[in-house]
Design a protein around this motif. Structure first.
Motif, PDB file in Angstrom:
ATOM      1  N   VAL A 166     -11.146  -8.065  -7.986  1.00 56.78           N
ATOM      2  CA  VAL A 166     -10.708  -9.385  -7.531  1.00 56.78           C
ATOM      3  C   VAL A 166      -9.814 -10.019  -8.592  1.00 56.78           C
ATOM      4  O   VAL A 166      -9.752  -9.553  -9.732  1.00 56.78           O
ATOM      5  CB  VAL A 166     -11.902 -10.328  -7.233  1.00 56.78           C
TER       6      VAL A 166
ATOM      7  N   LYS B 193     -14.893 -12.790   2.394  1.00 57.22           N
ATOM      8  CA  LYS B 193     -14.820 -12.525   0.953  1.00 57.22           C
ATOM      9  C   LYS B 193     -15.891 -11.509   0.561  1.00 57.22           C
ATOM     10  O   LYS B 193     -15.614 -10.549  -0.169  1.00 57.22           O
ATOM     11  CB  LYS B 193     -15.011 -13.821   0.156  1.00 57.22           C
TER      12      LYS B 193
ATOM     13  N   THR C 277     -19.642 -18.216  -0.659  1.00 54.19           N
ATOM     14  CA  THR C 277     -19.029 -18.236   0.653  1.00 54.19           C
ATOM     15  C   THR C 277     -20.133 -18.509   1.664  1.00 54.19           C
ATOM     16  O   THR C 277     -21.295 -18.182   1.439  1.00 54.19           O
ATOM     17  CB  THR C 277     -18.282 -16.920   0.962  1.00 54.19           C
TER      18      THR C 277
ATOM     19  N   THR D 282      -9.063 -11.000  -2.881  1.00 50.34           N
ATOM     20  CA  THR D 282      -9.831  -9.774  -2.680  1.00 50.34           C
ATOM     21  C   THR D 282      -8.916  -8.781  -1.967  1.00 50.34           C
ATOM     22  O   THR D 282      -7.801  -9.125  -1.568  1.00 50.34           O
ATOM     23  CB  THR D 282     -11.087 -10.021  -1.819  1.00 50.34           C
TER      24      THR D 282
ATOM     25  N   ASN E 292     -15.114  -7.948   1.865  1.00 53.74           N
ATOM     26  CA  ASN E 292     -14.063  -7.314   1.076  1.00 53.74           C
ATOM     27  C   ASN E 292     -14.595  -6.848  -0.283  1.00 53.74           C
ATOM     28  O   ASN E 292     -14.278  -5.746  -0.735  1.00 53.74           O
ATOM     29  CB  ASN E 292     -12.883  -8.260   0.877  1.00 53.74           C
TER      30      ASN E 292
ATOM     31  N   TRP F  83      -7.828 -16.920  -0.883  1.00 59.17           N
ATOM     32  CA  TRP F  83      -8.415 -18.176  -0.439  1.00 59.17           C
ATOM     33  C   TRP F  83      -8.447 -19.153  -1.606  1.00 59.17           C
ATOM     34  O   TRP F  83      -8.622 -18.735  -2.750  1.00 59.17           O
ATOM     35  CB  TRP F  83      -9.876 -17.995  -0.017  1.00 59.17           C
TER      36      TRP F  83
END
Length: 168
Positions: free
Chosen positions: A62, A52, A45, A19, A55, A29
């Motif tokens: 992404v 995440k 998440t 991101t 963002n 990640w």
């Protein structure tokens, strides 16, 4: 028969999910997404680790790079890059069984990481209850690139997005 790209997506345990942070830098990640029947991806998440989602809400662009074949069982290890737009839902899901796609993702995770099943037991949920309060993230692919040999010095093959769909 699934395309080699879909085999990679379905069999690699994780991908690198990137991101864009507030300052414009990439943040990456390891995640385990699920390819849905409509061609989108689902990942989650925890509310305890929502960066995440933060963002994505600022910038929905992404990328997901499926590049590590360890444990996948595939003999021909390529790589797939998915670039797309993500949506991080506002609602918090506390019971994975209420969302069939999330339940399927959870089953996949436990099959790949059996030791993690402890955290779904009663003691595990008591110790780390916030982990099960999930925000759902959906990624709609806009571009898919494929490297048959993971040789990133070669030009990738651009895939038709219809190729990157789960065959049911």
């Amino acid at each position: 028969m699934a395309s080699p790209a879909v085999e990679i997506i379905e069999n690699y345990f994780t991908c690198e999910f990137t991101t864009i942070a507030r300052d414009g830098s990439p943040q990456t990640w390891p995640v385990s997404p699920r390819l849905l029947t409509d061609g989108r991806f689902l990942l989650t998440t925890s509310i305890g680790l929502p960066q995440k989602a933060f963002n994505i809400r600022r910038n929905p662009k992404v990328a997901m790079l499926f590049s590590e074949p360890t444990g996948s069982g595939l003999t021909s290890a390529g790589a797939v890059l998915i670039q797309g737009d993500a949506i991080a839902e506002d609602r918090i899901v506390t019971d994975v069984a209420t969302e069939p796609e999330l339940a399927a993702l959870t089953e996949t995770l436990f099959a790949r990481q059996p030791a993690g099943a402890f955290w779904s037991s009663w003691p595990g949920r008591q110790l780390w209850w916030s982990y099960y309060m999930r925000l759902l993230i959906y990624v709609t692919p806009r571009c898919a690139l494929f490297w048959p040999t993971r040789d990133f010095t070669t030009a990738p093959i651009e895939l038709d997005l219809n190729e990157v769909q789960r065959v049911v």
